[in-house]
Design an enzyme around this catalytic site. Structure first.
Site, PDB file in Angstrom:
ATOM      1  N   LYS A   1      -2.390  11.577  -1.458  1.00  0.00           N
ATOM      2  CA  LYS A   1      -3.505  11.765  -2.393  1.00  0.00           C
ATOM      3  C   LYS A   1      -4.478  12.865  -1.926  1.00  0.00           C
ATOM      4  CE  LYS A   1      -3.481   7.041  -4.212  1.00  0.00           C
ATOM      5  NZ  LYS A   1      -4.353   5.921  -4.637  1.00  0.00           N
TER       6      LYS A   1
ATOM      7  N   HIS B   1      -0.089   6.688  -2.392  1.00  0.00           N
ATOM      8  CA  HIS B   1       0.324   5.762  -3.458  1.00  0.00           C
ATOM      9  C   HIS B   1       1.767   5.342  -3.202  1.00  0.00           C
ATOM     10  CE1 HIS B   1       1.171   4.139  -7.454  1.00  0.00           C
ATOM     11  NE2 HIS B   1       2.280   4.854  -7.431  1.00  0.00           N
TER      12      HIS B   1
ATOM     13  N   ARG C   1       6.046   0.308   0.774  1.00  0.00           N
ATOM     14  CA  ARG C   1       4.795  -0.456   0.739  1.00  0.00           C
ATOM     15  C   ARG C   1       4.446  -0.988   2.134  1.00  0.00           C
ATOM     16  NH1 ARG C   1       2.790  -1.319  -4.301  1.00  0.00           N
ATOM     17  NH2 ARG C   1       1.786  -3.322  -3.934  1.00  0.00           N
TER      18      ARG C   1
ATOM     19  N   PHE D   1     -12.430   0.921 -12.691  1.00  0.00           N
ATOM     20  CA  PHE D   1     -12.312   2.058 -11.774  1.00  0.00           C
ATOM     21  C   PHE D   1     -11.448   3.195 -12.328  1.00  0.00           C
ATOM     22  CE2 PHE D   1      -9.137  -1.169 -10.498  1.00  0.00           C
ATOM     23  CZ  PHE D   1      -7.965  -0.432 -10.543  1.00  0.00           C
TER      24      PHE D   1
ATOM     25  N   THR E   1      -3.440  -1.951  -0.118  1.00  0.00           N
ATOM     26  CA  THR E   1      -4.170  -0.994  -0.961  1.00  0.00           C
ATOM     27  C   THR E   1      -5.547  -0.668  -0.389  1.00  0.00           C
ATOM     28  OG1 THR E   1      -3.048  -1.939  -2.882  1.00  0.00           O
ATOM     29  CG2 THR E   1      -4.970  -0.566  -3.325  1.00  0.00           C
TER      30      THR E   1
ATOM     31  N   ARG F   1      -2.178   3.780   5.648  1.00  0.00           N
ATOM     32  CA  ARG F   1      -3.553   3.600   5.139  1.00  0.00           C
ATOM     33  C   ARG F   1      -4.522   3.215   6.255  1.00  0.00           C
ATOM     34  NH1 ARG F   1      -1.463   0.879  -0.362  1.00  0.00           N
ATOM     35  NH2 ARG F   1      -1.727   2.632  -1.785  1.00  0.00           N
TER      36      ARG F   1
HETATM   37  P1  CMP Z   1      -2.709   3.064  -5.978  1.00  0.00           P
HETATM   38  O1  CMP Z   1      -1.669   2.394  -5.180  1.00  0.00           O
HETATM   39  O2  CMP Z   1      -2.590   4.519  -6.196  1.00  0.00           O
HETATM   40  O3  CMP Z   1      -2.784   2.359  -7.415  1.00  0.00           O
HETATM   41  C1  CMP Z   1      -3.966   2.281  -8.177  1.00  0.00           C
HETATM   42  C2  CMP Z   1      -5.163   2.758  -7.421  1.00  0.00           C
HETATM   43  O4  CMP Z   1      -6.403   2.368  -7.927  1.00  0.00           O
HETATM   44  C3  CMP Z   1      -5.139   2.168  -6.025  1.00  0.00           C
HETATM   45  O5  CMP Z   1      -4.116   2.781  -5.287  1.00  0.00           O
HETATM   46  C4  CMP Z   1      -6.554   2.409  -5.552  1.00  0.00           C
HETATM   47  O6  CMP Z   1      -6.714   3.678  -4.950  1.00  0.00           O
HETATM   48  C5  CMP Z   1      -7.314   2.386  -6.851  1.00  0.00           C
HETATM   49  N1  CMP Z   1      -8.153   1.204  -6.935  1.00  0.00           N
HETATM   50  C6  CMP Z   1      -7.757  -0.068  -6.977  1.00  0.00           C
HETATM   51  N2  CMP Z   1      -8.833  -0.875  -7.060  1.00  0.00           N
HETATM   52  C7  CMP Z   1      -9.920  -0.073  -7.054  1.00  0.00           C
HETATM   53  C8  CMP Z   1     -11.300  -0.302  -7.109  1.00  0.00           C
HETATM   54  N3  CMP Z   1     -11.798  -1.552  -7.193  1.00  0.00           N
HETATM   55  N4  CMP Z   1     -12.131   0.755  -7.086  1.00  0.00           N
HETATM   56  C9  CMP Z   1     -11.626   2.014  -7.015  1.00  0.00           C
HETATM   57  N5  CMP Z   1     -10.309   2.296  -6.973  1.00  0.00           N
HETATM   58  C10 CMP Z   1      -9.469   1.258  -6.983  1.00  0.00           C
END
Ligand code: CMP
Length: 141
Positions: free
Chosen positions: A10, A116, A86, A58, A92, A103
């Protein structure tokens, strides 16, 4: 179990100079790189890619961030690829990510979480085809 997953390095990770280190983790984790592209997503591409989150609070922040700078999109191959990737990237929210995960080592926040990974085999196919044509994917056999 499927053999492909889709990954993004990202904009936060690219901007912070972590692209090479994350690419190396991918190779060290025995993924084959079927496709890789450095790009800057348009806002429309980010909105389309994350359409599943359209109703989430978000969504605007996420799609603005994902179109804020360069990212690297990747099609990866390995046995049980979705689960394997994963595990390599960790939770996440980097605060919950295991020691040694991407991460944990490179993400700064839930929103700017470095990478991601697809959440299912079905979404992996959809996500790969969002950014790669069949002709762009390297055949390994
Ligand atoms: P990703 O795996 O790319 O899939 C969806 C993305 O949304 C996740 O990673 C996070 O970066 C983002 N995300 C999920 N929850 C939130 C949140 N509460 N606020 C901001 N970003 C979020």
């Amino acid at each position: 179990m499927g053999t492909r997953t889709f990954a993004i390095i990202k904009p936060d990770a690219v901007k912070n100079g972590h692209t090479g280190k994350i690419y190396d983790r991918i190779l060290q984790s025995d993924f084959k790189i079927l496709g890789a592209k450095l790009m800057r997503m348009t806002k429309a591409q980010a909105e389309g890619f994350y359409a599943v989150h359209k109703e989430r609070p978000f969504y605007e922040e996420l799609t603005t961030f994902m179109s804020s700078g360069q990212s690297m999109v990747l099609a990866l191959e390995k046995e049980n690829a979705v689960a394997a990737w994963r595990e390599t990237i960790g939770a996440t929210n980097p605060a919950d990510a295991d020691v040694g995960s991407i991460r944990k080592d490179f993400a700064t926040s839930l929103g700017e979480n470095a990478v991601h990974g697809s959440d299912s085999d079905e979404n992996a196919i959809i996500e790969i085809s969002f950014f790669f044509s069949d002709a762009e994917l390297i055949a390994n056999r």
